[in-house]
Design a protein around this motif. Structure first.
Motif, short mmCIF file in Angstrom:
data_model
loop_
_atom_site.label_atom_id
_atom_site.label_comp_id
_atom_site.label_asym_id
_atom_site.label_seq_id
_atom_site.Cartn_x
_atom_site.Cartn_y
_atom_site.Cartn_z
N LEU A 137 -59.81 -53.23 -56.51
CA LEU A 137 -60.69 -54.15 -57.00
C LEU A 137 -61.07 -55.27 -56.07
CD1 LEU A 137 -61.38 -55.57 -59.77
CD2 LEU A 137 -59.15 -56.74 -59.89
N GLY A 138 -60.15 -55.73 -55.20
CA GLY A 138 -60.58 -56.81 -54.28
C GLY A 138 -60.72 -58.03 -54.75
N ASP A 139 -62.03 -58.58 -54.40
CA ASP A 139 -62.52 -59.80 -54.91
C ASP A 139 -63.76 -59.53 -56.03
OD1 ASP A 139 -62.13 -61.03 -51.93
OD2 ASP A 139 -61.09 -61.55 -53.36
N THR A 159 -54.78 -52.89 -70.05
CA THR A 159 -55.00 -53.99 -70.56
C THR A 159 -54.58 -54.05 -72.14
OG1 THR A 159 -57.30 -53.55 -71.62
CG2 THR A 159 -57.17 -54.26 -69.34
N TYR A 160 -54.22 -53.06 -72.47
CA TYR A 160 -53.52 -52.96 -73.73
C TYR A 160 -52.02 -52.34 -73.89
CZ TYR A 160 -55.92 -48.54 -74.56
OH TYR A 160 -56.50 -47.25 -74.24
N LEU A 175 -48.61 -59.93 -64.02
CA LEU A 175 -48.73 -61.41 -64.33
C LEU A 175 -49.80 -62.12 -63.35
CD1 LEU A 175 -44.94 -61.93 -64.47
CD2 LEU A 175 -46.26 -62.14 -66.47
N PRO A 176 -50.26 -63.24 -63.67
CA PRO A 176 -50.85 -64.05 -62.85
C PRO A 176 -50.27 -64.28 -61.49
CG PRO A 176 -50.94 -64.97 -64.96
CD PRO A 176 -49.89 -63.99 -65.20
N ARG A 184 -56.60 -61.25 -64.03
CA ARG A 184 -57.80 -61.93 -64.01
C ARG A 184 -58.75 -60.77 -64.93
NH1 ARG A 184 -61.74 -60.56 -61.93
NH2 ARG A 184 -61.12 -60.84 -59.98
N TRP A 185 -58.78 -59.60 -64.10
CA TRP A 185 -59.59 -58.50 -64.59
C TRP A 185 -59.13 -57.93 -65.92
CZ3 TRP A 185 -57.60 -53.62 -65.73
CH2 TRP A 185 -58.68 -52.44 -66.22
N THR A 186 -57.96 -58.09 -66.49
CA THR A 186 -57.58 -57.45 -67.48
C THR A 186 -58.34 -58.49 -68.49
OG1 THR A 186 -55.29 -58.93 -67.85
CG2 THR A 186 -55.33 -56.55 -67.01
#
Lengths: 225, 225
Positions: A137-139, A159-160, A175-176, A184-186
């Motif tokens: 993913l990276g940035d 994500t689910y 978690l964040p 954040r991607w989720t």
């Protein structure tokens, strides 16, 4: 041009195929399978693995979700590309999907973890997700860059479904604080219209996971090593 | 810069798959020989996640996992000797069977090689069942790719030399010409193709490779007891 999909509402393997079909605007007929009583169609179309999803296009079956995703991309190439054009980038996308498949036992061990092993299995999942976050993913906003691609669809289950695994094992991993960019991607992924409109009901999903966990643990089928 | 390097060794069949593809495409390459018991810094840098061979280095970028490398080679050098079928459905069948070969045929053959006593008989039966499915796939065809060899032939190709080596190390017979006449016939045609033949290691090297591997695994098991 007839497209049919044999699936099961809670299966992440099926859902990623649904997302691909919807993103490509492909019309299809969906057949819900009872996995404890599979239809003759599934057994005939997938005699080796006897699993869903099975995509049937013009009477011919394609099985294995990663294979199906590539088939969809190659059959409807002009709409919403799901793989990059550059051969190296394509190889990298396929690498991450293969990585996800190779790590399935790690996730499975966490899914069915015993109370004693839950922190150990959670740590192994965290290690895997850290690699995904850092290297894949990276940035970027999505694995595909500014738009979602096949890698996003492949890992979309995080994500689910993954939340259900965390709920049942009692350990939160994604978690964040631990995986800020992946977390954040989720959130971004689930906001995409096609994804948002095609997620399983979260309450029903958790109940389903609880039933499946209980059944698998009691049958001792997947006893962690 | 720009040259093609393969990190690997020619006694390893996943590496030879890559050499076959490059040879068929007429691509010049350099082999950088690896010692799997003492992996080079270059290998660890180029394949930090899996730390395995083969690694294809093209334009200084690494591509890993033999099946992914084959697709990459086919996409980069697409004007000569196509490896993947043209039709998306045939492509999906090739990918499905390639995965089956690596996840089932190879794995069960190794299991049979490693097993001892009663477990060995069970493992041999399991390995033969996978070969039976492969036998059905070659029915009516000269090669898995049709009239010419293709991607799936390169993936199955290990059975022409490495499977006999596995049989020798494991003290067993899996692919005999009377039980699997079509597959046997295929090996005879495959192995005589010049590009294929040129990349084959001496049989003793393959035997040595598996014997070393088996001794290593057994020493690990012994140290755990």
């Amino acid at each position: 041009m007839e497209v049919r999909l044999h699936g099961m509402w809670a299966s992440p393997y099926v859902i990623r195929v649904i997302w691909a079909l919807k993103l490509k605007g492909v019309k299809y007929e969906y057949i819900e399978e009872d996995l404890s009583n599979k239809s003759m169609a599934v057994l005939e179309y997938n005699p080796i693995h006897k699993k869903v999803p099975v995509l049937v296009h013009n009477g011919k079956p394609i099985v294995e979700s990663a294979v199906i995703l590539q088939y969809i991309e190659e059959t409807w190439p002009d709409r919403t590309p799901l793989l990059p054009e550059d051969p190296y980038e394509r190889a990298m996308a396929r690498f991450w999907i293969d990585f996800g498949q190779q790590k399935s036992l790690t996730f499975f061990a966490f899914f069915l973890t015993s109370e004693e092993d839950k922190h150990k299995t959670a740590a192994q999942v965290l290690e895997t997700l850290k690699i995904l976050e850092e290297e894949a993913l990276g940035d970027k906003k999505f694995f595909g860059g500014n738009t979602i691609n096949m890698v996003d669809l492949f890992f979309g289950w995080l994500t689910y479904s993954f939340g259900c695994m965390e709920n049942i094992s009692g350990v939160q991993v994604l978690l964040p604080e631990t995986l800020p960019r992946l977390h954040r991607w989720t959130l971004d992924f689930k906001q995409e219209p096609v994804i948002k409109e095609n997620l399983p009901d979260s309450t029903a999903l958790l109940e389903h996971f609880k039933r499946v966990t209980k059944h698998l643990k009691s049958s001792n089928k997947f006893k962690p090593a | 810069m720009g040259g093609v390097k393969v990190l690997g060794l020619n006694s390893s069949f996943p590496c030879v798959r890559v050499l076959w593809a490059l040879k068929l495409k007429g691509v010049n390459y350099e082999i950088v020989e690896e010692n799997l018991l003492n992996k080079s810094p270059l290998l660890l840098q180029m394949n930090p996640i899996h730390k395995k061979v083969p690694v294809l280095i093209h334009k200084d970028k690494p591509i890993v996992e033999s099946l992914l490398i084959l697709e990459y080679i086919d996409e980069v050098w697409k004007t000569t000797y196509p490896l993947m079928p043209e039709d998306p459905y045939d492509c999906s069948m090739a990918r499905f069977w390639a995965k089956f070969v690596d996840e089932k045929v190879v794995v069960t053959a190794f299991e049979a090689m490693k097993s001892e006593g009663e477990g060995k008989e069970v493992a041999i039966v399991a390995a033969k069942e996978t070969l039976e499915l492969l036998e059905k796939q070659i029915e009516g065809k000269k090669f898995f790719g049709g009239d010419e060899i293709g991607y799936l032939d390169l993936v199955v190709g290990w059975i022409c030399l490495w499977l006999p080596a596995i049989e020798q190390v494991g003290g067993m017979k899996l692919l005999d010409s009377s039980t699997f006449p079509l597959l046997y016939q295929w090996t005879q045609c495959f192995v005589h193709i010049p590009a294929i033949h040129e990349c084959l290691p001496p049989r003793e090297k393959a035997v040595d490779y598996f014997q070393t591997g088996l001794n290593y695994l057994r020493s690990l098991d012994a140290s755990k007891k």
